[in-house]
Design a protein around this motif. Structure first.
Motif, PDB file in Angstrom:
ATOM      1  N   TRP A 119     -24.869  20.388 -25.355  1.00 47.86           N
ATOM      2  CA  TRP A 119     -24.408  21.760 -25.501  1.00 47.86           C
ATOM      3  C   TRP A 119     -25.589  22.731 -25.534  1.00 47.86           C
ATOM      4  O   TRP A 119     -25.529  23.830 -24.957  1.00 47.86           O
ATOM      5  CB  TRP A 119     -23.568  21.910 -26.765  1.00 47.86           C
ATOM      6  N   ILE A 120     -26.650  22.338 -26.227  1.00 50.15           N
ATOM      7  CA  ILE A 120     -27.833  23.208 -26.314  1.00 50.15           C
ATOM      8  C   ILE A 120     -28.481  23.374 -24.943  1.00 50.15           C
ATOM      9  O   ILE A 120     -28.875  24.483 -24.547  1.00 50.15           O
ATOM     10  CB  ILE A 120     -28.839  22.648 -27.344  1.00 50.15           C
ATOM     11  N   ILE A 121     -28.615  22.276 -24.193  1.00 50.31           N
ATOM     12  CA  ILE A 121     -29.200  22.358 -22.853  1.00 50.31           C
ATOM     13  C   ILE A 121     -28.352  23.252 -21.952  1.00 50.31           C
ATOM     14  O   ILE A 121     -28.884  24.089 -21.204  1.00 50.31           O
ATOM     15  CB  ILE A 121     -29.343  20.950 -22.235  1.00 50.31           C
ATOM     16  N   LEU A 122     -27.035  23.088 -22.019  1.00 50.19           N
ATOM     17  CA  LEU A 122     -26.138  23.907 -21.203  1.00 50.19           C
ATOM     18  C   LEU A 122     -26.317  25.390 -21.512  1.00 50.19           C
ATOM     19  O   LEU A 122     -26.418  26.226 -20.603  1.00 50.19           O
ATOM     20  CB  LEU A 122     -24.690  23.477 -21.450  1.00 50.19           C
ATOM     21  N   ALA A 123     -26.365  25.741 -22.793  1.00 50.07           N
ATOM     22  CA  ALA A 123     -26.551  27.139 -23.186  1.00 50.07           C
ATOM     23  C   ALA A 123     -27.905  27.664 -22.715  1.00 50.07           C
ATOM     24  O   ALA A 123     -28.011  28.795 -22.222  1.00 50.07           O
ATOM     25  CB  ALA A 123     -26.430  27.272 -24.704  1.00 50.07           C
ATOM     26  N   ALA A 124     -28.955  26.843 -22.851  1.00 49.17           N
ATOM     27  CA  ALA A 124     -30.295  27.271 -22.438  1.00 49.17           C
ATOM     28  C   ALA A 124     -30.377  27.495 -20.932  1.00 49.17           C
ATOM     29  O   ALA A 124     -31.017  28.447 -20.470  1.00 49.17           O
ATOM     30  CB  ALA A 124     -31.322  26.220 -22.863  1.00 49.17           C
ATOM     31  N   LEU A 125     -29.737  26.631 -20.153  1.00 53.16           N
ATOM     32  CA  LEU A 125     -29.751  26.798 -18.701  1.00 53.16           C
ATOM     33  C   LEU A 125     -29.034  28.085 -18.293  1.00 53.16           C
ATOM     34  O   LEU A 125     -29.494  28.808 -17.395  1.00 53.16           O
ATOM     35  CB  LEU A 125     -29.096  25.589 -18.022  1.00 53.16           C
ATOM     36  N   GLY A 126     -27.904  28.377 -18.930  1.00 53.40           N
ATOM     37  CA  GLY A 126     -27.186  29.610 -18.625  1.00 53.40           C
ATOM     38  C   GLY A 126     -27.996  30.844 -18.994  1.00 53.40           C
ATOM     39  O   GLY A 126     -28.077  31.805 -18.215  1.00 53.40           O
ATOM     40  N   PHE A 127     -28.621  30.814 -20.163  1.00 49.64           N
ATOM     41  CA  PHE A 127     -29.439  31.942 -20.605  1.00 49.64           C
ATOM     42  C   PHE A 127     -30.634  32.142 -19.668  1.00 49.64           C
ATOM     43  O   PHE A 127     -30.966  33.262 -19.281  1.00 49.64           O
ATOM     44  CB  PHE A 127     -29.931  31.691 -22.030  1.00 49.64           C
ATOM     45  N   GLY A 128     -31.266  31.040 -19.279  1.00 46.83           N
ATOM     46  CA  GLY A 128     -32.409  31.116 -18.369  1.00 46.83           C
ATOM     47  C   GLY A 128     -32.025  31.655 -17.007  1.00 46.83           C
ATOM     48  O   GLY A 128     -32.797  32.392 -16.380  1.00 46.83           O
ATOM     49  N   ALA A 129     -30.814  31.304 -16.533  1.00 45.20           N
ATOM     50  CA  ALA A 129     -30.372  31.797 -15.219  1.00 45.20           C
ATOM     51  C   ALA A 129     -30.201  33.310 -15.227  1.00 45.20           C
ATOM     52  O   ALA A 129     -30.574  33.997 -14.268  1.00 45.20           O
ATOM     53  CB  ALA A 129     -29.057  31.114 -14.836  1.00 45.20           C
ATOM     54  N   VAL A 130     -29.647  33.852 -16.307  1.00 42.22           N
ATOM     55  CA  VAL A 130     -29.494  35.307 -16.408  1.00 42.22           C
ATOM     56  C   VAL A 130     -30.866  35.980 -16.473  1.00 42.22           C
ATOM     57  O   VAL A 130     -31.111  37.000 -15.821  1.00 42.22           O
ATOM     58  CB  VAL A 130     -28.647  35.683 -17.643  1.00 42.22           C
ATOM     59  N   PHE A 131     -31.771  35.404 -17.253  1.00 42.79           N
ATOM     60  CA  PHE A 131     -33.116  35.971 -17.358  1.00 42.79           C
ATOM     61  C   PHE A 131     -33.818  35.969 -16.003  1.00 42.79           C
ATOM     62  O   PHE A 131     -34.502  36.927 -15.643  1.00 42.79           O
ATOM     63  CB  PHE A 131     -33.929  35.170 -18.390  1.00 42.79           C
ATOM     64  N   ASP A 132     -33.680  34.862 -15.259  1.00 45.26           N
ATOM     65  CA  ASP A 132     -34.286  34.805 -13.929  1.00 45.26           C
ATOM     66  C   ASP A 132     -33.707  35.883 -13.027  1.00 45.26           C
ATOM     67  O   ASP A 132     -34.414  36.518 -12.239  1.00 45.26           O
ATOM     68  CB  ASP A 132     -34.050  33.422 -13.298  1.00 45.26           C
ATOM     69  N   GLY A 133     -32.390  36.093 -13.115  1.00 46.07           N
ATOM     70  CA  GLY A 133     -31.745  37.106 -12.294  1.00 46.07           C
ATOM     71  C   GLY A 133     -32.217  38.506 -12.609  1.00 46.07           C
ATOM     72  O   GLY A 133     -32.250  39.371 -11.721  1.00 46.07           O
ATOM     73  N   LEU A 134     -32.603  38.748 -13.860  1.00 49.13           N
ATOM     74  CA  LEU A 134     -33.101  40.066 -14.254  1.00 49.13           C
ATOM     75  C   LEU A 134     -34.561  40.290 -13.893  1.00 49.13           C
ATOM     76  O   LEU A 134     -35.053  41.420 -13.941  1.00 49.13           O
ATOM     77  CB  LEU A 134     -32.944  40.251 -15.773  1.00 49.13           C
ATOM     78  N   GLY A 135     -35.269  39.209 -13.558  1.00 47.74           N
ATOM     79  CA  GLY A 135     -36.703  39.327 -13.286  1.00 47.74           C
ATOM     80  C   GLY A 135     -37.515  39.564 -14.537  1.00 47.74           C
ATOM     81  O   GLY A 135     -38.600  40.149 -14.489  1.00 47.74           O
ATOM     82  N   ALA A 136     -37.003  39.102 -15.696  1.00 48.44           N
ATOM     83  CA  ALA A 136     -37.679  39.360 -16.971  1.00 48.44           C
ATOM     84  C   ALA A 136     -39.037  38.679 -17.052  1.00 48.44           C
ATOM     85  O   ALA A 136     -39.979  39.213 -17.635  1.00 48.44           O
ATOM     86  CB  ALA A 136     -36.797  38.888 -18.128  1.00 48.44           C
ATOM     87  N   VAL A 137     -39.139  37.488 -16.452  1.00 49.61           N
ATOM     88  CA  VAL A 137     -40.403  36.741 -16.517  1.00 49.61           C
ATOM     89  C   VAL A 137     -41.517  37.504 -15.808  1.00 49.61           C
ATOM     90  O   VAL A 137     -42.637  37.628 -16.312  1.00 49.61           O
ATOM     91  CB  VAL A 137     -40.230  35.333 -15.911  1.00 49.61           C
ATOM     92  N   LYS A 138     -41.215  38.055 -14.637  1.00 52.61           N
ATOM     93  CA  LYS A 138     -42.220  38.832 -13.898  1.00 52.61           C
ATOM     94  C   LYS A 138     -42.626  40.080 -14.677  1.00 52.61           C
ATOM     95  O   LYS A 138     -43.794  40.471 -14.681  1.00 52.61           O
ATOM     96  CB  LYS A 138     -41.670  39.222 -12.525  1.00 52.61           C
TER      97      LYS A 138
END
Length: 440
Positions: free
Chosen positions: A290-309
Motif C-alpha cells: 500500500w505504501i509503495i502504491l501511494a508513493a508511486l502515485g504521488f511521484g507521478a503527479v510530482f513528475d507531471g508538475l515538473g517539481a523536480v526540475k
C-alpha cells in the motif's frame, strides 16, 4: 496558481495529513489522488491505476513476502535464542564480551530478517535481560541493543532497500550487495567501541562468573552449530544469486524454504509458529505494498508538475549551491524528519523529490540508497523524538528510564556519523562489491 506553488501545496498538505495521525499510505495516496483529479479531471484517475499496474508487474516485489516469512519463521521458532546462547558461552570470558556477542547476534538476525524492528524486539527480549542480570551497565547495554538493531535495514536481505529499489527503479541485488560492506564496517566499529570502552572501564561490562565459563570444548562446539545455521541459510540463497544460477526471486524462495525446513528439523515448526509467521508476513507485506502504491502515485503527479526540475533550478541556479552541499542538506532533512517519522514514511515522502534530483546532480543512486538507510537509522536514534527511542522505552524493563535511553545512544550515534562520513567520502566502500559481482 503556478506548478511550483501547486507542488508546495501538495507537499504541505501531505505533511499536515501525517501530523493528524493518519496512516502513511492513506495520507500520501489521498493527496496524490485529490491533486490528480483537480489538475487533470477524470483523466487523473489513470495515475493510481497505472501505478497499481506498475506495482503488480514488478517481479522482484515477490521477494518481499519471502524474506519477511523467512525472518518470522526463524524468530518465532526461537532459533535466535540458540544464537545468543552461543555468543554467551564463547564471548562471556572477556570484558564486554556479551555486549560484543549481542552485536554479532544482531548481524545474524539482520541476515535472517531484514527489519530493524525485528532486531530490536529480539535484542530487547533476549539479550537485554541477560546483560542486566550479569551486572552490565544499563546505559551501555541499552545503546548496544538500539545500535545493533540499526543493522537490520542495511545488511541483506534488507526489506527497506527493496522498497527503495522499487521507488528509485534500481536493481535490488546491487543495493543489497552495496549494503554488505558498510553494514559489516559499522558492526566492527560498534565492537571496537565496546571493547575499548569496557577495557578502560571494566565495571561497564564484567566477565562471566568462573562457574559459567567452565564449559567443555565439546559443548562449545555443539553450541557453535547454532551460529552455523543462519550462515547456511543465508549462503543457500545468496551464493546461487551471486553466481548467477538463480534469479533474485528464486533465491528468496530458497531462503524461505531453508528457514522452514530448519524449523521442522529442529522440531519447532508447530501450528502456532506457522500461523503466527504467515499472519505477520501477510500484514507486513500488505502494508509495504500500500505504501509503495501511494508513493508511486504521488511521484507521478510530482513528475507531471515538473517539481523536480524546479527544485533543481532553485538549488543550483538561484541559490548557487554545489552538488555536495545539496546532498548534505538532503541528509540533514532526513535527520530532522526521523524525529517523528519512520524510515518507510521518510522514503515515500521525499523520494519523488530526492531520487530524481540525486540522479540529476550526477550521484550514483545505488550509493545514495546506502546513505539513505544509514541516515534514517541515525535519525531513528536521535533525541528528542527518535522512533527507536520510544520503541525501546516500550520494550525495556522498568529500571531503564527514558533518560537512560537518551544518554545511552549518543556514543553509538557518533560512531554511525563517522561511518556515514567515510561512505560519503569514499563511495567505493559501498560500490565495490556490486561492481565486482556484476562485472564478473
Amino acid at each position: 496558481m503556478s506548478y511550483d506553488l501547486i507542488a508546495i501545496f501538495m507537499f504541505a498538505s501531505m505533511m499536515l495529513m501525517l501530523m493528524t495521525g493518519q496512516r502513511v499510505f492513506g495520507a500520501i495516496g489521498a493527496v496524490a489522488a485529490a491533486s490528480a483529479l483537480a489538475l487533470w479531471g477524470t483523466g487523473g484517475s489513470d495515475i493510481p491505476f497505472s501505478s497499481a499496474m506498475k506495482l503488480m508487474n514488478w517481479y522482484p516485489l515477490l521477494t518481499l513476502p519471502m524474506f519477511i516469512f523467512m525472518g518470522y519463521v526463524l524468530s518465532e521458532s526461537k532459533i535466535a535464542d540458540d544464537l545468543y546462547r552461543m555468543f554467551h558461552v564463547w564471548m562471556g570470558p572477556i570484558h564486554g564480551g556479551l555486549a560484543i556477542g549481542t552485536i554479532g547476534l544482531m548481524v545474524l538476525v539482520s541476515a535472517m530478517n531484514g527489519l530493524s524492528v525485528a532486531g530490536m524486539a529480539i535484542g530487547a527480549t533476549i539479550a537485554l535481560p541477560e546483560l542486566l542480570r550479569r551486572g552490565y551497565d544499563k546505559r551501555m547495554v541499552t545503546g548496544v541493543v538500539q545500535a545493533g538493531s540499526s543493522l537490520g535495514i542495511l545488511v541483506p536481505p534488507s526489506v527497506v532497500l527493496v522498497l527503495y529499489a522499487m521507488i528509485a527503479r534500481q536493481p535490488v541485488g546491487q543495493l543489497w550487495l552495496a549494503g554488505v560492506v558498510p553494514g559489516l564496517i559499522m558492526a566492527v566499529m560498534f565492537i571496537v567501541y565496546i571493547a575499548v570502552r569496557c577495557r578502560l572501564q571494566p565495571e561497564l561490562g564484567p566477565v562471566l562468573p568462573k562457574e559459567e565459563r567452565q564449559v567443555s570444548l565439546g559443548e562449545k562446539l555443539r553450541l557453535l552449530r547454532a551460529g552455523v545455521l543462519p550462515v547456511v541459510i543465508f549462503a543457500s540463497m545468496m551464493v546461487p544469486f551471486v553466481k548467477g544460477w538463480t534469479s533474485l526471486v528464486e533465491s528468496s524462495a530458497i531462503g524461505a524454504m531453508a528457514a522452514f525446513v530448519a524449523a521442522i528439523l529442529k522440531r519447532r515448526m508447530t501450528r502456532a509458529v506457522f500461523e503466527a509467521s504467515v499472519r505477520q508476513t501477510l500484514a507486513i507485506s500488505c502494508m509495504f505494498m500500500w505504501i509503495i502504491l501511494a508513493a508511486l502515485g504521488f511521484g507521478a503527479v510530482f513528475d507531471g508538475l515538473g517539481a523536480v526540475k524546479a527544485i533543481d533550478s532553485l538549488f543550483t541556479e538561484q541559490l548557487g549551491l554545489n552538488p555536495w552541499m545539496i546532498l548534505i542538506m538532503m541528509q540533514l532533512s532526513f535527520l530532522l524528519m526521523g524525529t517523528f517519522l519512520d524510515d518507510t514514511a521518510m522514503l515515500v515522502i521525499v523520494a519523488p523529490l530526492y531520487v530524481p534530483l540525486v540522479a540529476a546532480l550526477g550521484f550514483d543512486l545505488i550509493w545514495y540508497g546506502v546513505l539513505y538507510t544509514i541516515t534514517t537509522q541515525i535519525a531513528y536514534m536521535t533525541p528528542p523524538f527518535g522512533y527507536n527511542l520510544f520503541l525501546m522505552r516500550a520494550m525495556a524493563p522498568p529500571e531503564i528510564s527514558l533518560r537512560d535511553i537518551y544518554s545511552s545512544i549518543l556514543p553509538f550515534v557518533c560512531v554511525m556519523l563517522v561511518a556515514l562520513s567515510l561512505i560519503m567520502a569514499f563511495p567505493q566502500i559501498a560500490l565495490w562489491l556490486p561492481e565486482y559481482v556484476y562485472n564478473r
